[in-house]
Design an enzyme around this catalytic site. Structure first.
Site, PDB file in Angstrom:
ATOM      1  CD  GLU A  47      -1.326  -2.310   2.085  1.00  0.00           C
ATOM      2  OE1 GLU A  47      -0.128  -2.635   1.907  1.00  0.00           O
ATOM      3  OE2 GLU A  47      -2.081  -2.947   2.841  1.00  0.00           O
ATOM      4  CB  ALA A 149       7.685 -33.326 -16.951  1.00  0.00           C
ATOM      5  CB  ALA A 157      13.035 -42.106 -17.623  1.00  0.00           C
ATOM      6  NE  ARG A 202      19.439 -23.336 -16.173  1.00  0.00           N
ATOM      7  CZ  ARG A 202      19.251 -24.593 -15.785  1.00  0.00           C
ATOM      8  NH1 ARG A 202      19.205 -24.895 -14.495  1.00  0.00           N
ATOM      9  NH2 ARG A 202      19.102 -25.549 -16.666  1.00  0.00           N
ATOM     10  N   GLY A 262      12.722 -37.743  -7.461  1.00  0.00           N
ATOM     11  CA  GLY A 262      12.034 -38.658  -8.351  1.00  0.00           C
ATOM     12  C   GLY A 262      10.907 -39.463  -7.729  1.00  0.00           C
ATOM     13  N   PRO A 263      10.620 -40.605  -8.337  1.00  0.00           N
ATOM     14  CG  PRO A 263      10.771 -42.470  -9.738  1.00  0.00           C
ATOM     15  CD  PRO A 263      11.394 -41.144  -9.474  1.00  0.00           C
ATOM     16  CB  ALA A 266       7.089 -38.215  -5.865  1.00  0.00           C
TER      17      ALA A 266
HETATM   18  C1  AOF Z   1       0.055  -5.171   4.368  1.00  0.00           C
HETATM   19  N1  AOF Z   1       0.683  -4.978   3.187  1.00  0.00           N
HETATM   20  O1  AOF Z   1       2.232  -5.482   1.669  1.00  0.00           O
HETATM   21  C2  AOF Z   1       2.069  -6.863   3.557  1.00  0.00           C
HETATM   22  C3  AOF Z   1       1.355  -7.094   4.783  1.00  0.00           C
HETATM   23  O2  AOF Z   1       6.643  -6.941  10.257  1.00  0.00           O
HETATM   24  P1  AOF Z   1       5.978  -6.200   9.164  1.00  0.00           P
HETATM   25  O3  AOF Z   1       5.696  -4.769   9.518  1.00  0.00           O
HETATM   26  O4  AOF Z   1       6.716  -6.286   7.858  1.00  0.00           O
HETATM   27  O5  AOF Z   1       4.526  -6.860   8.965  1.00  0.00           O
HETATM   28  C4  AOF Z   1       4.397  -8.174   8.487  1.00  0.00           C
HETATM   29  C5  AOF Z   1       2.930  -8.585   8.522  1.00  0.00           C
HETATM   30  O6  AOF Z   1       2.136  -7.636   7.787  1.00  0.00           O
HETATM   31  C6  AOF Z   1       2.696  -9.916   7.813  1.00  0.00           C
HETATM   32  O7  AOF Z   1       2.804 -11.010   8.691  1.00  0.00           O
HETATM   33  C7  AOF Z   1       1.278  -9.761   7.310  1.00  0.00           C
HETATM   34  O8  AOF Z   1       0.332 -10.011   8.325  1.00  0.00           O
HETATM   35  C8  AOF Z   1       1.230  -8.287   6.940  1.00  0.00           C
HETATM   36  N2  AOF Z   1       1.692  -8.144   5.563  1.00  0.00           N
HETATM   37  N3  AOF Z   1       0.367  -6.255   5.123  1.00  0.00           N
HETATM   38  O9  AOF Z   1      -0.784  -4.367   4.748  1.00  0.00           O
HETATM   39  C9  AOF Z   1       1.671  -5.751   2.748  1.00  0.00           C
HETATM   40  N4  AOF Z   1       3.075  -7.656   3.147  1.00  0.00           N
HETATM   41 ZN    ZN Z   2       1.023  -3.045   5.929  1.00  0.00          ZN
END
Ligand code: AOF
Ligand code: ZN
Length: 343
Positions: A47, A149, A157, A202, A262-263, A266
């Site tokens: 934000e 895959a 294979a 890569r 691998g198998p 997994a």
């Molecule tokens: C948001 N916007 O882009 C993210 C959020 O320790 P801080 O301050 O970095 O907070 C981490 C926590 O904030 C994280 O565990 C999650 O609950 C929230 N992440 N919140 O408003 C963001 N990345």
């Molecule tokens: Zn935040």
């Protein structure tokens, strides 16, 4: 919200332990004036990046965020405060923040007179950029994807062991793009001995991507010191176990883990119910008596068959990509209880 989701996708793999969040600011006319995504820990949240880009144009405008804005002083000040100070009038977000320390943002915004709406494209966000982080918040364990895959007849294979290439170049490029967004890639010693994989991410140019996942080798068999996985291109962790639960415990600090086989390995993960999602690249090719993509998994009769729910199906050049999840997967839709919008 789709712009916010792609902003979040762009930073997936770089925000650990924070979630990759995306945010978009619209001005009073509804035009996009700022886009942002979570910066590495200690850096600003999505934000704040989007508000900085919007500047004064944010006043009276709308914020669209993939996660409920945080309401706490963590590594950074609360995003609710930044939104209020910027004069935002309306906030739309997809998912509520399940982290109790950061939650409560919607109520705080509402209290400050900001119209607040939850649930926009919630399923897309939950199955997309926030999938692994939400899983970690819910279970305390990293999210494990088994990727393989195989031919149409489930072989990875041919009978003589040759395996290059089953899927087409587009599917292979996609695998590399995805690797750069992961925390760890797990293989068994058997795969190291037969394929000598490099397991680096890569770029399309062939150069190493800036973010490399931890390469994890699982099993008791010695691997040669010349194995490519032991080079300096990316970090490597050797785990002397074949127990899926022990592997997952050893990777507890990570969020997004890819199991590449691998198998046998997994099969061990599936039997221990430690696979949260399957990504199956299926090529229109038949290999007959080749090596099966999966061994064992504790399935002895049809009752014990492991059945999955199809989440999506995509065509990739000549191949098909199936995304499958467990039937009992926590249903995120049902947690979207509250809409803060006024009647
Ligand atoms: C948001 N916007 O882009 C993210 C959020 O320790 P801080 O301050 O970095 O907070 C981490 C926590 O904030 C994280 O565990 C999650 O609950 C929230 N992440 N919140 O408003 C963001 N990345
Ligand atoms: Zn935040």
């Amino acid at each position: 919200m789709r712009s916010a989701i792609s902003a979040a996708e762009g930073v997936r793999g770089t925000t650990y332990p924070n979630p990759p969040v995306g945010a978009v600011i619209l001005d009073v006319t509804g035009a996009i004036v700022g886009t942002g995504a979570t910066q590495p820990p200690g850096g600003p949240h999505a934000e704040v990046v989007a508000l900085q880009a919007a500047g004064e144009l944010a006043r009276g405008g709308t914020a669209v965020v993939t996660l409920e804005p945080c309401n706490h002083f963590g590594r950074t000040p609360p995003c609710t405060k930044a939104l209020i100070d910027a004069g935002i009038a309306t906030v739309h977000f997809a998912l509520r923040d399940p982290n109790p320390a950061a939650a409560g943002g919607a109520a705080a915004l509402q209290q400050a007179g900001i119209a607040t709406h939850a649930g926009v494209l919630a399923d897309e966000v939950a199955a997309g950029p926030l999938r692994a982080w939400l899983h970690k918040q819910r279970t305390g364990r990293p999210h494990v994807t088994w990727k393989y895959a195989a031919s149409l007849d489930g072989r990875s294979a041919a009978a003589d062991g040759t395996s290059k290439w089953i899927t087409g170049p587009i599917a292979r490029a996609q695998v590399h793009a995805e690797r750069a967004k992961l925390d760890a890639i797990v293989v068994g010693t058997g795969t190291v001995l037969t394929d000598d994989p490099w397991l680096t991410a890569r770029l399309p140019s062939g150069e190493l991507a800036p973010h490399q996942p931890m390469r994890v080798v699982v099993g008791h068999t010695e691997i040669p010191s010349t194995a490519r996985i032991l080079d300096k291109a990316a970090p490597t962790l050797l785990l002397k176990t074949r127990d899926a639960n022990e592997v997952v415990d050893a990777l507890a600090e990570y969020t997004d883990v890819l199991l590449e086989g691998g198998p046998t390995l997994a099969g061990a993960f599936l039997e221990a119910r430690r696979v949260d999602r399957i990504l199956a690249y299926i090529a229109p090719v038949l290999l007959g008596d080749g090596r099966s993509a999966l061994g064992g998994a504790g399935i002895g009769n049809i009752e014990q068959a492991l059945r999955f729910r199809r989440e999506s199906v995509e065509t990739i050049g000549p191949d098909v990509l199936l995304s499958l999840v467990q039937f009992d997967r926590h249903n995120v839709g049902s947690t979207l209880d509250t809409d803060y919008s006024e009647e």
